[in-house]
Design an enzyme around this catalytic site. Sequence first.
Site, PDB file in Angstrom:
ATOM      1  N   LYS A  19     -27.751   5.284 -25.308  1.00  0.00           N
ATOM      2  CA  LYS A  19     -27.442   4.216 -25.744  1.00  0.00           C
ATOM      3  C   LYS A  19     -25.933   4.556 -24.638  1.00  0.00           C
ATOM      4  CE  LYS A  19     -23.113   4.602 -27.472  1.00  0.00           C
ATOM      5  NZ  LYS A  19     -22.463   3.170 -27.233  1.00  0.00           N
ATOM      6  N   VAL A  62     -22.880   4.638 -33.930  1.00  0.00           N
ATOM      7  CA  VAL A  62     -24.387   5.466 -33.457  1.00  0.00           C
ATOM      8  C   VAL A  62     -24.575   6.089 -32.333  1.00  0.00           C
ATOM      9  CG1 VAL A  62     -27.130   4.232 -30.903  1.00  0.00           C
ATOM     10  CG2 VAL A  62     -25.977   2.754 -32.918  1.00  0.00           C
ATOM     11  N   GLU A  64     -19.129  14.318 -18.566  1.00  0.00           N
ATOM     12  CA  GLU A  64     -18.061  14.160 -17.545  1.00  0.00           C
ATOM     13  C   GLU A  64     -17.115  13.515 -18.072  1.00  0.00           C
ATOM     14  OE1 GLU A  64     -16.834  11.486 -14.655  1.00  0.00           O
ATOM     15  OE2 GLU A  64     -18.947  11.017 -14.780  1.00  0.00           O
ATOM     16  N   CYS A  84     -13.044   7.302 -12.464  1.00  0.00           N
ATOM     17  CA  CYS A  84     -13.169   8.764 -12.910  1.00  0.00           C
ATOM     18  C   CYS A  84     -12.105   9.542 -11.950  1.00  0.00           C
ATOM     19  CB  CYS A  84     -13.849   9.395 -13.832  1.00  0.00           C
ATOM     20  SG  CYS A  84     -15.038   9.271 -12.837  1.00  0.00           S
ATOM     21  N   GLU A 139      -4.626   9.180 -17.210  1.00  0.00           N
ATOM     22  CA  GLU A 139      -5.619   8.436 -16.298  1.00  0.00           C
ATOM     23  C   GLU A 139      -5.142   7.040 -16.876  1.00  0.00           C
ATOM     24  OE1 GLU A 139     -10.501   8.174 -15.783  1.00  0.00           O
ATOM     25  OE2 GLU A 139      -9.868   8.790 -17.245  1.00  0.00           O
TER      26      GLU A 139
END
Length: 490
Positions: free
Chosen positions: A169, A205, A244, A278, A396
Amino acid sequence: METFTRHYIDGRRQAAGTGRIAVGDPATGEVIGEVPAGTAADADAAVAAAARAFPAWSASPRAERAALLERLTGLLAAARERLAATIVAEVGSPASFAAAVQVGLPLATFAGQPGLLEEIAWRREVGHSAVVREAAGVVVAITPWNYPLHQIAAKVAPALAAGCTVVLKPSEVAPLNAFLLAEAVHEAGFPPGVFNLVCGTGAEVGERLVAHPDVDVVSFTGSTAAGRRIGALAAATVKRVHLELGGKSPTVVLDDADLEAAVADGMVKAFVNSGQTCTALSRLIVPRARLAEAEEIAAAAVANHPLVDPAAETAGVRPTVLADKLGHIGFTFALGPLVSAAQRERVTGHIRAGVEEGARLVAGGPERPGGFDRGHYVRPTVFSGTTPGMAIVQEEIFGPVLCLQAHDGDDDAAALANGTRYGLCAAVWSADTGRAAAFAGRLRAGQVDVNGARFNPFAPFGGYKQSGHGRELGVWGLEAFLQTKSLQLP
Protein backbone atom coordinates in the site's frame (compact mmCIF):
# COMPACT_ATOMS: atom_id res chain seq x y z
CA MET A 1 -2.26 12.92 -17.07
CA GLU A 2 -1.16 9.53 -15.67
CA THR A 3 -4.30 7.66 -14.63
CA PHE A 4 -4.53 4.20 -13.10
CA THR A 5 -8.02 2.89 -12.40
CA ARG A 6 -7.24 -0.68 -11.28
CA HIS A 7 -5.30 -2.28 -8.48
CA TYR A 8 -2.83 -5.09 -9.19
CA ILE A 9 -4.08 -8.21 -7.40
CA ASP A 10 -3.42 -11.90 -8.05
CA GLY A 11 -1.37 -11.29 -11.16
CA ARG A 12 -3.82 -9.05 -12.97
CA ARG A 13 -5.15 -5.51 -12.98
CA GLN A 14 -8.42 -5.75 -11.15
CA ALA A 15 -11.21 -3.23 -11.55
CA ALA A 16 -11.83 -1.06 -8.50
CA GLY A 17 -14.81 1.03 -7.47
CA THR A 18 -15.56 4.49 -8.77
CA GLY A 19 -13.61 6.33 -6.09
CA ARG A 20 -10.47 8.12 -7.21
CA ILE A 21 -7.55 9.84 -5.48
CA ALA A 22 -6.05 12.83 -7.28
CA VAL A 23 -2.26 13.20 -7.43
CA GLY A 24 -0.87 16.73 -7.59
CA ASP A 25 2.31 18.32 -8.94
CA PRO A 26 4.02 20.08 -6.00
CA ALA A 27 5.65 22.64 -8.30
CA THR A 28 2.38 23.84 -9.83
CA GLY A 29 -0.44 22.57 -7.64
CA GLU A 30 -2.07 21.04 -10.72
CA VAL A 31 -3.55 17.53 -10.83
CA ILE A 32 -1.28 15.21 -12.82
CA GLY A 33 -2.83 11.81 -12.19
CA GLU A 34 -5.39 9.63 -10.49
CA VAL A 35 -5.33 6.29 -8.72
CA PRO A 36 -8.17 4.15 -7.35
CA ALA A 37 -9.41 4.81 -3.84
CA GLY A 38 -9.29 1.28 -2.47
CA THR A 39 -11.70 -0.22 0.01
CA ALA A 40 -11.53 -2.83 2.76
CA ALA A 41 -12.82 -5.35 0.21
CA ASP A 42 -9.87 -4.59 -2.06
CA ALA A 43 -7.51 -5.08 0.88
CA ASP A 44 -9.12 -8.42 1.69
CA ALA A 45 -8.80 -9.57 -1.93
CA ALA A 46 -5.11 -8.70 -2.00
CA VAL A 47 -4.36 -10.53 1.25
CA ALA A 48 -6.30 -13.57 0.07
CA ALA A 49 -4.25 -13.66 -3.15
CA ALA A 50 -0.99 -13.34 -1.22
CA ALA A 51 -2.00 -16.10 1.19
CA ARG A 52 -2.85 -18.47 -1.68
CA ALA A 53 0.47 -17.78 -3.39
CA PHE A 54 2.63 -18.12 -0.29
CA PRO A 55 3.07 -21.94 -0.05
CA ALA A 56 4.40 -22.34 -3.59
CA TRP A 57 6.48 -19.14 -3.58
CA SER A 58 8.12 -19.84 -0.22
CA ALA A 59 9.00 -23.36 -1.39
CA SER A 60 10.45 -22.18 -4.71
CA PRO A 61 14.23 -22.51 -5.19
CA ARG A 62 16.21 -19.45 -4.15
CA ALA A 63 17.88 -19.40 -7.55
CA GLU A 64 14.46 -19.06 -9.17
CA ARG A 65 13.52 -16.12 -6.97
CA ALA A 66 16.91 -14.52 -7.63
CA ALA A 67 16.46 -14.86 -11.38
CA LEU A 68 13.06 -13.16 -11.26
CA LEU A 69 14.47 -10.33 -9.17
CA GLU A 70 17.32 -9.88 -11.66
CA ARG A 71 14.79 -9.73 -14.49
CA LEU A 72 12.75 -7.18 -12.56
CA THR A 73 15.85 -5.07 -11.90
CA GLY A 74 16.62 -5.02 -15.60
CA LEU A 75 13.10 -3.86 -16.46
CA LEU A 76 13.23 -1.12 -13.85
CA ALA A 77 16.63 0.00 -15.11
CA ALA A 78 15.22 0.21 -18.63
CA ALA A 79 12.37 2.36 -17.31
CA ARG A 80 14.53 4.57 -15.10
CA GLU A 81 13.89 7.77 -17.07
CA ARG A 82 10.12 7.30 -16.84
CA LEU A 83 10.39 6.44 -13.16
CA ALA A 84 12.50 9.52 -12.44
CA ALA A 85 10.18 11.82 -14.38
CA THR A 86 7.20 10.40 -12.50
CA ILE A 87 8.84 11.02 -9.12
CA VAL A 88 9.82 14.55 -10.16
CA ALA A 89 6.18 15.20 -11.03
CA GLU A 90 4.54 13.69 -7.94
CA VAL A 91 7.14 14.44 -5.22
CA GLY A 92 8.84 17.59 -6.52
CA SER A 93 12.38 16.21 -6.25
CA PRO A 94 14.80 18.01 -8.57
CA ALA A 95 15.46 15.97 -11.69
CA SER A 96 19.10 15.14 -10.97
CA PHE A 97 18.28 14.04 -7.42
CA ALA A 98 15.37 11.95 -8.63
CA ALA A 99 17.56 10.14 -11.14
CA ALA A 100 20.50 9.55 -8.82
CA VAL A 101 18.74 8.87 -5.51
CA GLN A 102 15.01 8.37 -5.94
CA VAL A 103 15.62 5.80 -8.68
CA GLY A 104 19.28 4.90 -8.18
CA LEU A 105 18.88 3.65 -4.59
CA PRO A 106 15.93 1.32 -5.29
CA LEU A 107 17.70 -0.12 -8.31
CA ALA A 108 20.69 -0.91 -6.10
CA THR A 109 18.41 -2.54 -3.54
CA PHE A 110 16.67 -4.77 -6.06
CA ALA A 111 19.98 -5.63 -7.74
CA GLY A 112 21.60 -6.58 -4.44
CA GLN A 113 19.10 -9.20 -3.32
CA PRO A 114 20.49 -12.23 -5.22
CA GLY A 115 23.89 -11.72 -3.61
CA LEU A 116 22.37 -11.22 -0.16
CA LEU A 117 20.55 -14.54 -0.46
CA GLU A 118 23.98 -16.17 -0.47
CA GLU A 119 24.92 -14.50 2.84
CA ILE A 120 22.11 -16.05 4.87
CA ALA A 121 22.89 -19.13 6.97
CA TRP A 122 19.82 -21.04 5.82
CA ARG A 123 20.70 -24.09 7.90
CA ARG A 124 23.17 -24.65 10.71
CA GLU A 125 23.78 -27.45 13.18
CA VAL A 126 23.48 -26.70 16.91
CA GLY A 127 24.14 -29.86 18.87
CA HIS A 128 21.51 -32.39 17.86
CA SER A 129 19.33 -29.69 16.26
CA ALA A 130 19.18 -28.21 12.79
CA VAL A 131 18.31 -24.51 12.83
CA VAL A 132 16.68 -23.42 9.56
CA ARG A 133 15.51 -20.06 8.22
CA GLU A 134 12.18 -19.84 6.43
CA ALA A 135 10.01 -17.16 4.85
CA ALA A 136 7.91 -15.36 7.47
CA GLY A 137 4.65 -15.36 5.49
CA VAL A 138 2.36 -12.69 4.02
CA VAL A 139 3.91 -9.23 4.27
CA VAL A 140 2.06 -5.91 4.21
CA ALA A 141 4.32 -3.03 3.17
CA ILE A 142 3.02 0.49 3.85
CA THR A 143 5.28 3.14 2.40
CA PRO A 144 5.62 6.97 2.53
CA TRP A 145 5.72 9.65 -0.13
CA ASN A 146 9.12 11.29 0.46
CA TYR A 147 11.31 8.55 -1.06
CA PRO A 148 8.48 6.49 -2.53
CA LEU A 149 10.26 3.95 -4.71
CA HIS A 150 13.24 3.62 -2.37
CA GLN A 151 11.03 2.78 0.59
CA ILE A 152 9.05 0.33 -1.53
CA ALA A 153 12.25 -1.38 -2.64
CA ALA A 154 13.59 -1.57 0.94
CA LYS A 155 10.57 -3.67 1.88
CA VAL A 156 9.36 -5.42 -1.26
CA ALA A 157 12.72 -6.55 -2.66
CA PRO A 158 13.97 -8.45 0.44
CA ALA A 159 10.50 -9.80 1.23
CA LEU A 160 10.23 -11.34 -2.24
CA ALA A 161 13.78 -12.63 -2.07
CA ALA A 162 13.10 -14.28 1.29
CA GLY A 163 10.10 -16.16 -0.14
CA CYS A 164 7.36 -13.99 1.32
CA THR A 165 4.38 -12.75 -0.63
CA VAL A 166 3.58 -9.05 -0.51
CA VAL A 167 0.70 -6.61 -0.40
CA LEU A 168 1.95 -3.09 -1.03
CA LYS A 169 0.00 0.00 0.00
CA PRO A 170 1.92 3.07 -1.20
CA SER A 171 1.25 6.58 0.01
CA GLU A 172 -1.76 8.06 -1.73
CA VAL A 173 0.22 11.32 -2.04
CA ALA A 174 2.84 9.83 -4.41
CA PRO A 175 1.54 6.47 -5.69
CA LEU A 176 2.18 6.66 -9.43
CA ASN A 177 5.67 5.13 -9.25
CA ALA A 178 4.24 2.07 -7.47
CA PHE A 179 1.95 1.37 -10.41
CA LEU A 180 4.98 1.50 -12.73
CA LEU A 181 6.65 -1.05 -10.46
CA ALA A 182 3.57 -3.28 -10.71
CA GLU A 183 3.83 -3.14 -14.50
CA ALA A 184 7.45 -4.29 -14.30
CA VAL A 185 6.59 -7.09 -11.83
CA HIS A 186 3.92 -8.33 -14.24
CA GLU A 187 6.27 -8.21 -17.22
CA ALA A 188 9.01 -9.99 -15.26
CA GLY A 189 6.70 -12.99 -14.81
CA PHE A 190 6.24 -13.27 -11.06
CA PRO A 191 3.57 -15.85 -10.19
CA PRO A 192 0.06 -14.49 -9.49
CA GLY A 193 -0.44 -13.32 -5.94
CA VAL A 194 3.24 -12.99 -5.08
CA PHE A 195 3.11 -9.20 -5.43
CA ASN A 196 -0.10 -7.22 -4.98
CA LEU A 197 -0.73 -3.48 -5.07
CA VAL A 198 -3.69 -1.79 -3.42
CA CYS A 199 -3.93 1.99 -3.23
CA GLY A 200 -6.06 3.94 -0.78
CA THR A 201 -6.03 5.86 2.44
CA GLY A 202 -4.55 4.66 5.68
CA ALA A 203 -7.92 4.75 7.43
CA GLU A 204 -9.70 2.68 4.77
CA VAL A 205 -7.07 0.32 3.36
CA GLY A 206 -4.03 0.56 5.63
CA GLU A 207 -5.83 -0.25 8.85
CA ARG A 208 -7.66 -3.19 7.28
CA LEU A 209 -4.38 -4.63 6.03
CA VAL A 210 -2.62 -4.20 9.38
CA ALA A 211 -5.45 -5.83 11.32
CA HIS A 212 -6.02 -8.69 8.85
CA PRO A 213 -5.58 -12.07 10.56
CA ASP A 214 -3.89 -13.63 7.51
CA VAL A 215 -1.06 -11.10 7.49
CA ASP A 216 2.13 -12.25 9.23
CA VAL A 217 4.41 -9.20 8.98
CA VAL A 218 3.75 -5.47 8.71
CA SER A 219 6.57 -3.20 7.56
CA PHE A 220 5.75 0.49 7.88
CA THR A 221 7.63 3.72 7.25
CA GLY A 222 6.02 6.98 8.30
CA SER A 223 5.24 9.16 11.27
CA THR A 224 5.67 8.08 14.87
CA ALA A 225 1.98 8.76 15.52
CA ALA A 226 0.94 6.44 12.70
CA GLY A 227 3.47 3.86 13.92
CA ARG A 228 1.82 3.81 17.34
CA ARG A 229 -1.55 3.18 15.71
CA ILE A 230 -0.16 0.36 13.58
CA GLY A 231 1.47 -1.27 16.59
CA ALA A 232 -1.81 -1.21 18.48
CA LEU A 233 -3.81 -2.70 15.60
CA ALA A 234 -1.23 -5.41 14.90
CA ALA A 235 -1.07 -6.43 18.55
CA ALA A 236 -4.55 -7.98 18.35
CA THR A 237 -3.19 -10.77 16.14
CA VAL A 238 0.37 -10.71 17.54
CA LYS A 239 1.94 -10.19 14.13
CA ARG A 240 5.51 -9.04 13.62
CA VAL A 241 5.84 -5.29 13.05
CA HIS A 242 8.80 -3.34 11.67
CA LEU A 243 8.57 0.43 12.17
CA GLU A 244 10.81 3.08 10.60
CA LEU A 245 9.47 6.31 12.04
CA GLY A 246 10.43 9.93 12.59
CA GLY A 247 13.64 11.63 13.52
CA LYS A 248 15.11 14.84 14.89
CA SER A 249 18.69 14.04 14.10
CA PRO A 250 21.72 16.04 15.28
CA THR A 251 25.08 16.92 13.79
CA VAL A 252 27.51 17.28 16.68
CA VAL A 253 30.60 19.40 16.03
CA LEU A 254 33.35 18.79 18.58
CA ASP A 255 35.77 21.55 19.55
CA ASP A 256 38.60 20.41 17.25
CA ALA A 257 36.47 19.92 14.12
CA ASP A 258 36.66 21.73 10.80
CA LEU A 259 33.64 23.97 11.35
CA GLU A 260 33.27 25.01 7.70
CA ALA A 261 33.16 21.43 6.48
CA ALA A 262 30.81 20.36 9.27
CA VAL A 263 28.33 23.17 8.66
CA ALA A 264 28.37 22.69 4.88
CA ASP A 265 27.80 18.94 5.18
CA GLY A 266 25.22 19.39 7.92
CA MET A 267 23.20 21.80 5.83
CA VAL A 268 23.17 19.48 2.82
CA LYS A 269 21.94 16.65 5.03
CA ALA A 270 19.38 18.89 6.72
CA PHE A 271 17.95 20.23 3.46
CA VAL A 272 18.19 17.11 1.27
CA ASN A 273 14.88 16.43 -0.50
CA SER A 274 13.76 19.85 0.80
CA GLY A 275 14.11 18.55 4.35
CA GLN A 276 11.49 15.87 3.71
CA THR A 277 13.78 13.13 4.94
CA CYS A 278 13.38 11.08 8.12
CA THR A 279 17.18 11.10 8.53
CA ALA A 280 17.49 14.87 8.01
CA LEU A 281 20.21 16.27 10.28
CA SER A 282 17.92 19.06 11.38
CA ARG A 283 19.92 20.10 14.48
CA LEU A 284 23.48 21.45 14.37
CA ILE A 285 25.18 21.35 17.79
CA VAL A 286 28.36 23.45 17.86
CA PRO A 287 30.78 24.66 20.57
CA ARG A 288 29.34 27.72 22.28
CA ALA A 289 32.54 29.67 21.61
CA ARG A 290 32.07 29.10 17.87
CA LEU A 291 28.30 29.65 17.64
CA ALA A 292 28.58 33.10 16.05
CA GLU A 293 31.01 31.74 13.47
CA ALA A 294 28.67 28.84 12.72
CA GLU A 295 25.78 31.28 12.28
CA GLU A 296 27.81 33.32 9.80
CA ILE A 297 28.79 30.24 7.79
CA ALA A 298 25.21 28.93 7.77
CA ALA A 299 23.73 32.26 6.73
CA ALA A 300 26.10 32.38 3.76
CA ALA A 301 25.61 28.71 2.90
CA VAL A 302 21.86 29.12 2.37
CA ALA A 303 22.80 30.64 -1.00
CA ASN A 304 24.07 27.20 -1.97
CA HIS A 305 20.56 25.77 -1.69
CA PRO A 306 18.57 27.56 -4.39
CA LEU A 307 14.90 26.82 -5.00
CA VAL A 308 14.31 25.45 -8.50
CA ASP A 309 11.70 24.13 -10.87
CA PRO A 310 12.29 20.39 -10.26
CA ALA A 311 11.62 19.36 -13.84
CA ALA A 312 14.15 21.84 -15.21
CA GLU A 313 16.95 21.33 -12.66
CA THR A 314 19.71 19.00 -13.84
CA ALA A 315 22.86 20.32 -12.19
CA GLY A 316 22.74 18.20 -9.05
CA VAL A 317 25.28 18.57 -6.26
CA ARG A 318 28.57 20.28 -6.99
CA PRO A 319 31.27 22.10 -5.03
CA THR A 320 31.07 25.88 -5.14
CA VAL A 321 32.41 28.95 -3.36
CA LEU A 322 29.87 30.73 -1.18
CA ALA A 323 29.01 34.11 -2.61
CA ASP A 324 30.20 36.26 0.28
CA LYS A 325 33.37 37.75 1.70
CA LEU A 326 34.08 34.60 3.75
CA GLY A 327 34.87 32.54 0.64
CA HIS A 328 33.83 29.28 2.31
CA ILE A 329 33.77 26.13 0.25
CA GLY A 330 30.33 24.54 0.31
CA PHE A 331 28.00 22.55 -1.89
CA THR A 332 25.24 23.61 -4.22
CA PHE A 333 22.22 21.43 -3.59
CA ALA A 334 19.04 22.58 -5.29
CA LEU A 335 15.72 22.35 -3.46
CA GLY A 336 12.32 21.66 -4.98
CA PRO A 337 8.91 22.37 -3.45
CA LEU A 338 7.36 20.52 -0.56
CA VAL A 339 5.03 17.73 -1.55
CA SER A 340 1.67 19.40 -0.84
CA ALA A 341 -0.06 22.55 0.29
CA ALA A 342 -0.78 20.89 3.63
CA GLN A 343 2.89 20.08 4.12
CA ARG A 344 3.89 23.62 3.23
CA GLU A 345 1.44 25.03 5.76
CA ARG A 346 2.70 22.61 8.41
CA VAL A 347 6.34 23.62 7.88
CA THR A 348 5.71 27.36 7.73
CA GLY A 349 3.59 26.98 10.87
CA HIS A 350 6.61 25.50 12.64
CA ILE A 351 8.77 28.39 11.44
CA ARG A 352 6.28 30.97 12.73
CA ALA A 353 6.06 29.09 16.04
CA GLY A 354 9.85 29.11 16.34
CA VAL A 355 9.92 32.89 16.00
CA GLU A 356 7.12 33.21 18.56
CA GLU A 357 9.06 30.99 20.99
CA GLY A 358 11.99 33.38 20.82
CA ALA A 359 14.36 31.62 18.42
CA ARG A 360 16.31 33.92 16.14
CA LEU A 361 16.17 33.65 12.36
CA VAL A 362 19.63 33.45 10.83
CA ALA A 363 18.22 32.85 7.34
CA GLY A 364 14.89 32.22 5.68
CA GLY A 365 11.49 32.57 7.28
CA PRO A 366 7.84 31.66 6.72
CA GLU A 367 7.17 34.07 3.85
CA ARG A 368 6.66 32.72 0.33
CA PRO A 369 9.99 32.85 -1.54
CA GLY A 370 10.32 35.43 -4.29
CA GLY A 371 9.86 34.19 -7.83
CA PHE A 372 7.63 31.27 -6.83
CA ASP A 373 4.05 32.50 -6.97
CA ARG A 374 2.69 28.98 -7.24
CA GLY A 375 3.74 25.60 -5.95
CA HIS A 376 4.52 24.52 -2.42
CA TYR A 377 7.91 26.18 -1.92
CA VAL A 378 9.44 27.05 1.46
CA ARG A 379 12.52 29.19 2.01
CA PRO A 380 15.45 27.21 3.49
CA THR A 381 15.51 28.41 7.08
CA VAL A 382 18.13 28.45 9.84
CA PHE A 383 17.38 29.24 13.50
CA SER A 384 19.79 30.07 16.31
CA GLY A 385 19.23 31.18 19.89
CA THR A 386 17.29 27.98 20.51
CA THR A 387 16.73 26.21 23.80
CA PRO A 388 16.30 22.44 24.23
CA GLY A 389 12.61 22.67 25.13
CA MET A 390 11.51 24.59 22.03
CA ALA A 391 9.10 22.80 19.71
CA ILE A 392 11.34 23.46 16.71
CA VAL A 393 14.15 21.59 18.53
CA GLN A 394 11.99 18.70 19.70
CA GLU A 395 9.50 18.07 16.89
CA GLU A 396 10.11 16.64 13.44
CA ILE A 397 9.35 19.49 11.03
CA PHE A 398 9.92 17.62 7.74
CA GLY A 399 10.97 20.67 5.80
CA PRO A 400 14.13 22.70 5.10
CA VAL A 401 14.58 23.99 8.66
CA LEU A 402 17.85 23.75 10.63
CA CYS A 403 18.23 24.58 14.33
CA LEU A 404 21.60 25.62 15.76
CA GLN A 405 22.32 24.62 19.37
CA ALA A 406 25.37 25.55 21.48
CA HIS A 407 27.21 23.01 23.65
CA ASP A 408 29.69 23.41 26.52
CA GLY A 409 31.87 20.36 25.97
CA ASP A 410 31.49 16.71 25.03
CA ASP A 411 29.20 15.71 27.90
CA ASP A 412 26.82 18.59 27.20
CA ALA A 413 26.93 17.86 23.46
CA ALA A 414 25.98 14.22 24.03
CA ALA A 415 23.12 15.24 26.34
CA LEU A 416 21.77 17.70 23.78
CA ALA A 417 22.12 15.22 20.95
CA ASN A 418 20.22 12.54 22.87
CA GLY A 419 17.70 15.02 24.26
CA THR A 420 14.71 14.17 22.07
CA ARG A 421 12.37 11.19 21.91
CA TYR A 422 13.89 10.20 18.57
CA GLY A 423 16.98 8.19 17.71
CA LEU A 424 17.13 7.53 13.99
CA CYS A 425 20.36 9.18 12.86
CA ALA A 426 23.16 11.48 13.98
CA ALA A 427 26.51 12.80 12.82
CA VAL A 428 29.71 13.76 14.59
CA TRP A 429 32.73 15.80 13.46
CA SER A 430 36.23 15.88 14.92
CA ALA A 431 39.76 16.34 13.60
CA ASP A 432 40.49 12.99 15.26
CA THR A 433 38.46 10.21 13.61
CA GLY A 434 39.02 7.94 16.59
CA ARG A 435 37.61 10.58 18.93
CA ALA A 436 34.60 11.06 16.64
CA ALA A 437 33.95 7.32 16.50
CA ALA A 438 34.21 7.05 20.28
CA PHE A 439 31.75 9.92 20.67
CA ALA A 440 29.40 8.17 18.22
CA GLY A 441 29.19 5.35 20.75
CA ARG A 442 27.51 7.77 23.16
CA LEU A 443 24.72 8.63 20.73
CA ARG A 444 21.41 6.80 20.95
CA ALA A 445 20.84 6.53 17.22
CA GLY A 446 20.67 3.72 14.72
CA GLN A 447 22.99 5.38 12.19
CA VAL A 448 25.84 7.81 12.88
CA ASP A 449 27.85 9.55 10.15
CA VAL A 450 31.47 10.23 11.12
CA ASN A 451 33.17 13.23 9.52
CA GLY A 452 30.75 13.46 6.60
CA ALA A 453 30.66 9.80 5.61
CA ARG A 454 28.15 9.05 2.88
CA PHE A 455 25.08 6.83 3.09
CA ASN A 456 25.63 3.08 2.68
CA PRO A 457 22.59 1.33 1.16
CA PHE A 458 23.83 -2.09 2.31
CA ALA A 459 24.33 -1.23 5.99
CA PRO A 460 21.45 -1.79 8.46
CA PHE A 461 19.06 1.13 8.75
CA GLY A 462 16.62 1.80 11.58
CA GLY A 463 16.09 3.68 14.81
CA TYR A 464 16.30 3.76 18.57
CA LYS A 465 13.61 5.03 20.94
CA GLN A 466 10.51 6.42 19.18
CA SER A 467 12.19 6.31 15.79
CA GLY A 468 11.03 2.71 15.56
CA HIS A 469 12.41 -0.80 15.69
CA GLY A 470 13.67 -3.38 13.23
CA ARG A 471 16.25 -2.86 10.50
CA GLU A 472 16.08 -2.44 6.73
CA LEU A 473 18.67 -2.75 3.94
CA GLY A 474 21.49 -5.21 3.42
CA VAL A 475 21.38 -8.69 4.87
CA TRP A 476 19.59 -7.30 7.94
CA GLY A 477 16.70 -6.19 5.75
CA LEU A 478 16.39 -9.67 4.29
CA GLU A 479 16.51 -11.33 7.71
CA ALA A 480 13.59 -9.16 8.78
CA PHE A 481 11.35 -11.34 6.59
CA LEU A 482 12.61 -14.70 7.84
CA GLN A 483 11.47 -16.98 10.64
CA THR A 484 13.75 -19.32 12.58
CA LYS A 485 12.83 -22.97 13.12
CA SER A 486 14.63 -25.59 15.23
CA LEU A 487 14.49 -29.20 14.09
CA GLN A 488 15.26 -31.49 17.02
CA LEU A 489 16.89 -34.52 15.39
CA PRO A 490 17.40 -37.99 16.90
